[in-house]
Design a protein around this motif. Structure first.
Motif, mmCIF file in Angstrom:
data_model
loop_
_atom_site.group_PDB
_atom_site.id
_atom_site.type_symbol
_atom_site.label_atom_id
_atom_site.label_comp_id
_atom_site.label_asym_id
_atom_site.label_seq_id
_atom_site.Cartn_x
_atom_site.Cartn_y
_atom_site.Cartn_z
ATOM 1 N N TYR A 126 0.862 -1.178 0.000
ATOM 2 C CA TYR A 126 0.000 0.000 0.000
ATOM 3 C C TYR A 126 0.897 1.225 0.000
ATOM 4 C CZ TYR A 126 -4.263 2.618 1.189
ATOM 5 O OH TYR A 126 -5.347 3.442 1.167
ATOM 6 N N THR A 127 0.639 2.149 -0.926
ATOM 7 C CA THR A 127 1.431 3.379 -1.005
ATOM 8 C C THR A 127 0.508 4.575 -1.092
ATOM 9 O OG1 THR A 127 3.189 2.205 -2.192
ATOM 10 C CG2 THR A 127 3.218 4.607 -2.304
ATOM 11 N N TRP A 128 0.685 5.501 -0.185
ATOM 12 C CA TRP A 128 0.000 6.787 -0.245
ATOM 13 C C TRP A 128 0.889 7.678 -1.095
ATOM 14 C CZ3 TRP A 128 -0.024 10.639 4.409
ATOM 15 C CH2 TRP A 128 -0.658 11.825 4.046
ATOM 16 N N ILE A 129 0.393 8.138 -2.224
ATOM 17 C CA ILE A 129 1.204 8.942 -3.142
ATOM 18 C C ILE A 129 1.113 10.424 -2.794
ATOM 19 C CG2 ILE A 129 1.544 9.623 -5.546
ATOM 20 C CD1 ILE A 129 0.579 6.767 -6.272
ATOM 21 N N THR A 130 -0.097 10.973 -2.739
ATOM 22 C CA THR A 130 -0.276 12.388 -2.407
ATOM 23 C C THR A 130 -1.736 12.648 -2.100
ATOM 24 O OG1 THR A 130 0.359 14.632 -3.086
ATOM 25 C CG2 THR A 130 -0.736 13.283 -4.748
ATOM 26 N N SER A 131 -2.007 13.812 -1.536
ATOM 27 C CA SER A 131 -3.385 14.234 -1.274
ATOM 28 C C SER A 131 -3.508 15.714 -1.566
ATOM 29 C CB SER A 131 -3.781 13.964 0.175
ATOM 30 O OG SER A 131 -3.808 12.583 0.439
ATOM 31 N N TYR A 132 -4.714 16.107 -1.959
ATOM 32 C CA TYR A 132 -5.023 17.504 -2.259
ATOM 33 C C TYR A 132 -6.187 17.935 -1.375
ATOM 34 C CZ TYR A 132 -2.360 16.306 -6.415
ATOM 35 O OH TYR A 132 -1.376 15.873 -7.271
ATOM 36 N N VAL A 133 -6.002 19.043 -0.671
ATOM 37 C CA VAL A 133 -7.056 19.604 0.170
ATOM 38 C C VAL A 133 -7.717 20.719 -0.631
ATOM 39 C CG1 VAL A 133 -7.564 20.735 2.362
ATOM 40 C CG2 VAL A 133 -5.690 19.063 2.232
ATOM 41 N N ALA A 134 -9.039 20.608 -0.816
ATOM 42 C CA ALA A 134 -9.768 21.583 -1.629
ATOM 43 C C ALA A 134 -11.185 21.736 -1.089
ATOM 44 C CB ALA A 134 -9.803 21.135 -3.090
ATOM 45 N N GLY A 135 -11.492 22.910 -0.591
ATOM 46 C CA GLY A 135 -12.836 23.146 -0.074
ATOM 47 C C GLY A 135 -13.153 22.220 1.081
ATOM 48 N N ASP A 136 -14.250 21.496 0.957
ATOM 49 C CA ASP A 136 -14.691 20.574 2.004
ATOM 50 C C ASP A 136 -14.316 19.128 1.692
ATOM 51 O OD1 ASP A 136 -15.860 22.546 3.595
ATOM 52 O OD2 ASP A 136 -17.783 22.406 2.562
ATOM 53 N N LYS A 137 -13.245 18.950 0.919
ATOM 54 C CA LYS A 137 -12.837 17.603 0.523
ATOM 55 C C LYS A 137 -11.314 17.455 0.587
ATOM 56 C CE LYS A 137 -16.682 16.903 -2.659
ATOM 57 N NZ LYS A 137 -17.443 15.909 -1.962
ATOM 58 N N ILE A 138 -10.909 16.216 0.752
ATOM 59 C CA ILE A 138 -9.512 15.844 0.545
ATOM 60 C C ILE A 138 -9.535 14.742 -0.502
ATOM 61 C CG2 ILE A 138 -7.412 14.873 1.542
ATOM 62 C CD1 ILE A 138 -8.153 16.147 4.203
ATOM 63 N N TYR A 139 -8.761 14.940 -1.569
ATOM 64 C CA TYR A 139 -8.640 13.969 -2.649
ATOM 65 C C TYR A 139 -7.281 13.299 -2.498
ATOM 66 C CZ TYR A 139 -12.456 16.703 -4.651
ATOM 67 O OH TYR A 139 -13.651 17.352 -4.855
ATOM 68 N N CYS A 140 -7.290 11.985 -2.360
ATOM 69 C CA CYS A 140 -6.052 11.246 -2.134
ATOM 70 C C CYS A 140 -5.763 10.319 -3.311
ATOM 71 C CB CYS A 140 -6.169 10.416 -0.862
ATOM 72 S SG CYS A 140 -6.547 11.380 0.616
ATOM 73 N N VAL A 141 -4.482 10.143 -3.581
ATOM 74 C CA VAL A 141 -4.038 9.205 -4.602
ATOM 75 C C VAL A 141 -3.241 8.124 -3.874
ATOM 76 C CG1 VAL A 141 -2.721 8.909 -6.732
ATOM 77 C CG2 VAL A 141 -3.890 11.096 -6.280
ATOM 78 N N HIS A 142 -3.755 6.892 -3.952
ATOM 79 C CA HIS A 142 -3.112 5.764 -3.287
ATOM 80 C C HIS A 142 -2.951 4.615 -4.274
ATOM 81 C CE1 HIS A 142 -4.501 6.771 1.122
ATOM 82 N NE2 HIS A 142 -4.165 7.862 0.451
ATOM 83 N N GLU A 143 -1.907 3.828 -4.067
ATOM 84 C CA GLU A 143 -1.745 2.560 -4.774
ATOM 85 C C GLU A 143 -2.070 1.457 -3.776
ATOM 86 O OE1 GLU A 143 2.315 2.585 -6.087
ATOM 87 O OE2 GLU A 143 1.787 3.530 -7.985
ATOM 88 N N ALA A 144 -2.939 0.544 -4.173
ATOM 89 C CA ALA A 144 -3.347 -0.543 -3.296
ATOM 90 C C ALA A 144 -3.811 -1.713 -4.144
ATOM 91 C CB ALA A 144 -4.476 -0.080 -2.373
ATOM 92 N N PRO A 145 -3.840 -2.898 -3.571
ATOM 93 C CA PRO A 145 -4.261 -4.051 -4.363
ATOM 94 C C PRO A 145 -5.737 -4.037 -4.733
ATOM 95 C CG PRO A 145 -3.651 -4.713 -2.122
ATOM 96 C CD PRO A 145 -3.341 -3.268 -2.257
ATOM 97 N N SER A 146 -6.562 -3.298 -3.963
ATOM 98 C CA SER A 146 -7.999 -3.315 -4.236
ATOM 99 C C SER A 146 -8.685 -2.146 -3.539
ATOM 100 C CB SER A 146 -8.617 -4.616 -3.723
ATOM 101 O OG SER A 146 -8.540 -4.657 -2.308
ATOM 102 N N ALA A 147 -9.929 -1.892 -3.955
ATOM 103 C CA ALA A 147 -10.741 -0.889 -3.266
ATOM 104 C C ALA A 147 -11.024 -1.321 -1.833
ATOM 105 C CB ALA A 147 -12.042 -0.654 -4.026
ATOM 106 N N ASP A 148 -11.095 -2.622 -1.596
ATOM 107 C CA ASP A 148 -11.301 -3.108 -0.219
ATOM 108 C C ASP A 148 -10.146 -2.707 0.687
ATOM 109 O OD1 ASP A 148 -13.771 -4.239 -0.765
ATOM 110 O OD2 ASP A 148 -12.941 -6.240 -1.140
ATOM 111 N N ALA A 149 -8.921 -2.738 0.173
ATOM 112 C CA ALA A 149 -7.769 -2.301 0.969
ATOM 113 C C ALA A 149 -7.870 -0.809 1.279
ATOM 114 C CB ALA A 149 -6.466 -2.615 0.234
ATOM 115 N N ILE A 150 -8.373 -0.029 0.326
ATOM 116 C CA ILE A 150 -8.586 1.405 0.551
ATOM 117 C C ILE A 150 -9.609 1.595 1.675
ATOM 118 C CG2 ILE A 150 -9.446 3.555 -0.469
ATOM 119 C CD1 ILE A 150 -6.833 2.732 -1.789
#
Length: 91
Positions: free
Chosen positions: A39-63
């Motif tokens: 599992y790798t957290w690549i980066t995140s962007y804070v914008a308004g009322d959200k945080i958008y994250c970019v992660h590498e993982a084997p599945s959405a379940d791992a996320i």
């Protein structure tokens, strides 16, 4: 490994202090270390009322597991299928 965009609804996210962001980051790193899957957290962007994250993982379940163990929302998880940029026009 698949790459995912995670949309996290966090009211007032843009107003989080550096200390708040540091604590969130530390918790995320701790959870990543103990997930037991690649599992790798690549980066995140804070914008308004959200945080958008970019992660590498084997599945959405791992996320989802990362989010649950970290106490973070994961309101929308989308797998990235292509990456483009200005150089794509020259392909």
């Amino acid at each position: 490994m698949p790459t995912f965009i995670i949309e996290r609804d966090i009211p007032g996210a843009s107003n989080l202090s550096k200390a708040d962001l540091c604590a969130i980051s530390a918790k995320s790193n701790e959870v990543v270390e103990n997930l037991g899957v690649p599992y790798t957290w690549i980066t995140s962007y804070v914008a308004g009322d959200k945080i958008y994250c970019v992660h590498e993982a084997p599945s959405a379940d791992a996320i989802r597991e990362h989010a649950d163990k970290g106490g973070f929302p994961a309101n929308k998880i989308t797998e990235v299928t292509s990456v483009i940029g200005p150089e794509t026009a020259n392909a």
